[in-house]
Design an enzyme around this catalytic site. Structure first.
Site, PDB file in Angstrom:
ATOM      1  N   ASP A  10      18.792  -9.433  20.988  1.00 35.03           N
ATOM      2  CA  ASP A  10      17.401  -9.838  20.793  1.00 35.03           C
ATOM      3  C   ASP A  10      17.148 -11.259  21.265  1.00 35.03           C
ATOM      4  O   ASP A  10      18.078 -12.016  21.534  1.00 35.03           O
ATOM      5  CB  ASP A  10      16.993  -9.675  19.313  1.00 35.03           C
ATOM      6  CG  ASP A  10      18.087 -10.124  18.342  1.00 35.03           C
ATOM      7  OD1 ASP A  10      18.967 -10.898  18.754  1.00 35.03           O
ATOM      8  OD2 ASP A  10      18.060  -9.695  17.186  1.00 35.03           O
TER       9      ASP A  10
ATOM     10  N   ASN B  97      17.156  -8.029   4.651  1.00 38.04           N
ATOM     11  CA  ASN B  97      16.292  -6.855   4.460  1.00 38.04           C
ATOM     12  C   ASN B  97      16.855  -5.607   5.144  1.00 38.04           C
ATOM     13  O   ASN B  97      16.185  -4.591   5.234  1.00 38.04           O
ATOM     14  CB  ASN B  97      14.875  -7.146   4.974  1.00 38.04           C
ATOM     15  CG  ASN B  97      14.845  -7.433   6.470  1.00 38.04           C
ATOM     16  OD1 ASN B  97      15.877  -7.386   7.147  1.00 38.04           O
ATOM     17  ND2 ASN B  97      13.665  -7.721   6.992  1.00 38.04           N
TER      18      ASN B  97
ATOM     19  N   HIS C 264      17.805  -5.426   8.361  1.00 36.13           N
ATOM     20  CA  HIS C 264      17.538  -5.303   9.799  1.00 36.13           C
ATOM     21  C   HIS C 264      18.827  -5.414  10.618  1.00 36.13           C
ATOM     22  O   HIS C 264      19.779  -6.085  10.223  1.00 36.13           O
ATOM     23  CB  HIS C 264      16.451  -6.270  10.280  1.00 36.13           C
ATOM     24  CG  HIS C 264      16.833  -7.706  10.402  1.00 36.13           C
ATOM     25  ND1 HIS C 264      15.921  -8.733  10.226  1.00 36.13           N
ATOM     26  CD2 HIS C 264      17.997  -8.326  10.696  1.00 36.13           C
ATOM     27  CE1 HIS C 264      16.521  -9.890  10.415  1.00 36.13           C
ATOM     28  NE2 HIS C 264      17.784  -9.673  10.706  1.00 36.13           N
TER      29      HIS C 264
ATOM     30  N   GLU D 256      13.123  -4.283  11.939  1.00 31.92           N
ATOM     31  CA  GLU D 256      12.758  -4.549  10.556  1.00 31.92           C
ATOM     32  C   GLU D 256      12.535  -3.228   9.801  1.00 31.92           C
ATOM     33  O   GLU D 256      12.340  -2.176  10.430  1.00 31.92           O
ATOM     34  CB  GLU D 256      11.462  -5.377  10.533  1.00 31.92           C
ATOM     35  CG  GLU D 256      11.537  -6.700  11.320  1.00 31.92           C
ATOM     36  CD  GLU D 256      12.318  -7.797  10.585  1.00 31.92           C
ATOM     37  OE1 GLU D 256      13.327  -7.483   9.908  1.00 31.92           O
ATOM     38  OE2 GLU D 256      11.928  -8.963  10.701  1.00 31.92           O
TER      39      GLU D 256
HETATM   40  C1  F6R Z   1      20.739 -11.696  15.683  1.00 33.46           C
HETATM   41  C2  F6R Z   1      20.385 -10.459  14.998  1.00 33.46           C
HETATM   42  C3  F6R Z   1      20.103 -10.425  13.542  1.00 33.46           C
HETATM   43  C4  F6R Z   1      21.154 -11.142  12.698  1.00 33.46           C
HETATM   44  C5  F6R Z   1      20.803 -11.081  11.235  1.00 33.46           C
HETATM   45  C6  F6R Z   1      21.812 -11.810  10.363  1.00 33.46           C
HETATM   46  O1  F6R Z   1      20.978 -11.458  17.049  1.00 33.46           O
HETATM   47  O2  F6R Z   1      20.313  -9.480  15.658  1.00 33.46           O
HETATM   48  O3  F6R Z   1      20.027  -9.083  13.132  1.00 33.46           O
HETATM   49  O4  F6R Z   1      22.403 -10.557  12.933  1.00 33.46           O
HETATM   50  O5  F6R Z   1      19.543 -11.631  11.020  1.00 33.46           O
HETATM   51  O6  F6R Z   1      21.758 -13.161  10.650  1.00 33.46           O
HETATM   52  P1  F6R Z   1      22.824 -14.168  10.021  1.00 33.46           P
HETATM   53  O7  F6R Z   1      24.138 -13.823  10.614  1.00 33.46           O
HETATM   54  O8  F6R Z   1      22.350 -15.527  10.448  1.00 33.46           O
HETATM   55  O9  F6R Z   1      22.786 -13.949   8.541  1.00 33.46           O
END
Ligand code: F6R
Length: 240
Positions: free
Chosen positions: A67, A136, A138, A143
């Site tokens: 992303d 959440n 994701h 989401e």
């Molecule tokens: C980032 C992504 C997100 C993160 C998720 C967890 O490329 O795809 O899904 O993996 O938000 O983020 P952290 O590791 O910062 O808790």
């Protein structure tokens, strides 16, 4: 789903890096699906060490990132382009032309998304996909929703994600939109490695592993993947 639990984030990072290093050794021109955020940093640090020790080379590896934020300059300190270069690409021998990161500033985001999916398919699909998980549920920026998404698309970030990630943004406001691989794209990876650390993720890890498969917890779809490994530290696994 195979689950492995580690003492802490550092031990988990070593194990995740070993899985990726073994993939690169087995198939030097493999296609890696990569993630950003706090979770994969120890993994990337270890992969850099293994590269510097001469154990692996990225010279024939291609990567596709999950992303990227929309409406954030490519070189902004919070762009995922910057994150990937600072935390991995600038320290290994990957070729820039083999790096694929969505352009969140594309005028035609639908076209950008379609081109990204096409490039991924033409490369032969992702051999191994690294995932973090949002509080959440994701994965990528898919989401909680009423239906699972398919290919790459533009998404409006939820309040939970804005809250979780706004700590990184000081002078510029955090973008409210991103481009992300869809759940369908993620599930098409041949192998998936999801990593999670910390007590704040314990409930969503429980829902992902023990709950029903629902688009309200996007990561729960991983229950349906044939080759998925989940790596947790003790805190993230504490409700299992
Ligand atoms: C980032 C992504 C997100 C993160 C998720 C967890 O490329 O795809 O899904 O993996 O938000 O983020 P952290 O590791 O910062 O808790």
């Amino acid at each position: 789903m195979e689950i492995k639990i580690f003492e802490d984030a550092a031990a988990l990072g070593l194990a995740a890096a070993e899985i990726f290093a073994n993939q690169i050794k087995a198939k030097p021109d493999c296609i890696l699906g990569l993630a950003t955020g706090a979770s994969p940093v120890p993994t990337y640090t270890r992969l850099i060490e293994l590269y510097k020790a001469g154990e692996i080379s990225f010279k024939d590896v291609s990567t596709f990132n999950l992303d990227e934020y929309c409406d954030l300059p490519k070189n902004d300190k919070n762009s995922y382009y910057t994150f990937m270069h600072e935390n991995l690409f600038d320290h290994v021998d990957i070729k820039e032309e083999n790096v694929h990161i969505l352009n969140g500033n594309a005028e035609d985001t639908a076209r950008e998304a379609a081109d990204f999916d096409k490039a991924m398919a033409e490369a032969g699909g992702v051999d191994i996909q690294l995932l973090g998980i949002g509080n959440n549920g994701h994965i990528g920026f898919n989401e909680p929703a009423d239906a699972f998404t398919t290919g790459t698309f533009k998404v409006q970030l939820t309040e939970s994600t804005l809250q979780a990630n706004s700590r990184y943004f000081d002078e510029n406001p955090m973008p409210h939109y991103a481009l992300t691989m869809g759940v369908g794209s993620i599930m098409s990876a041949k192998k998936i490695v999801l990593i999670a650390t910390g007590a704040a993720k314990a409930q969503v890890i429980y829902d992902t592993v023990k709950g029903s498969v629902t688009p309200q917890v996007p990561a729960s779809i991983l229950q349906n993947h044939a080759d998925c490994i989940l790596l947790f530290d003790k805190a993230a696994a504490s409700k299992l």
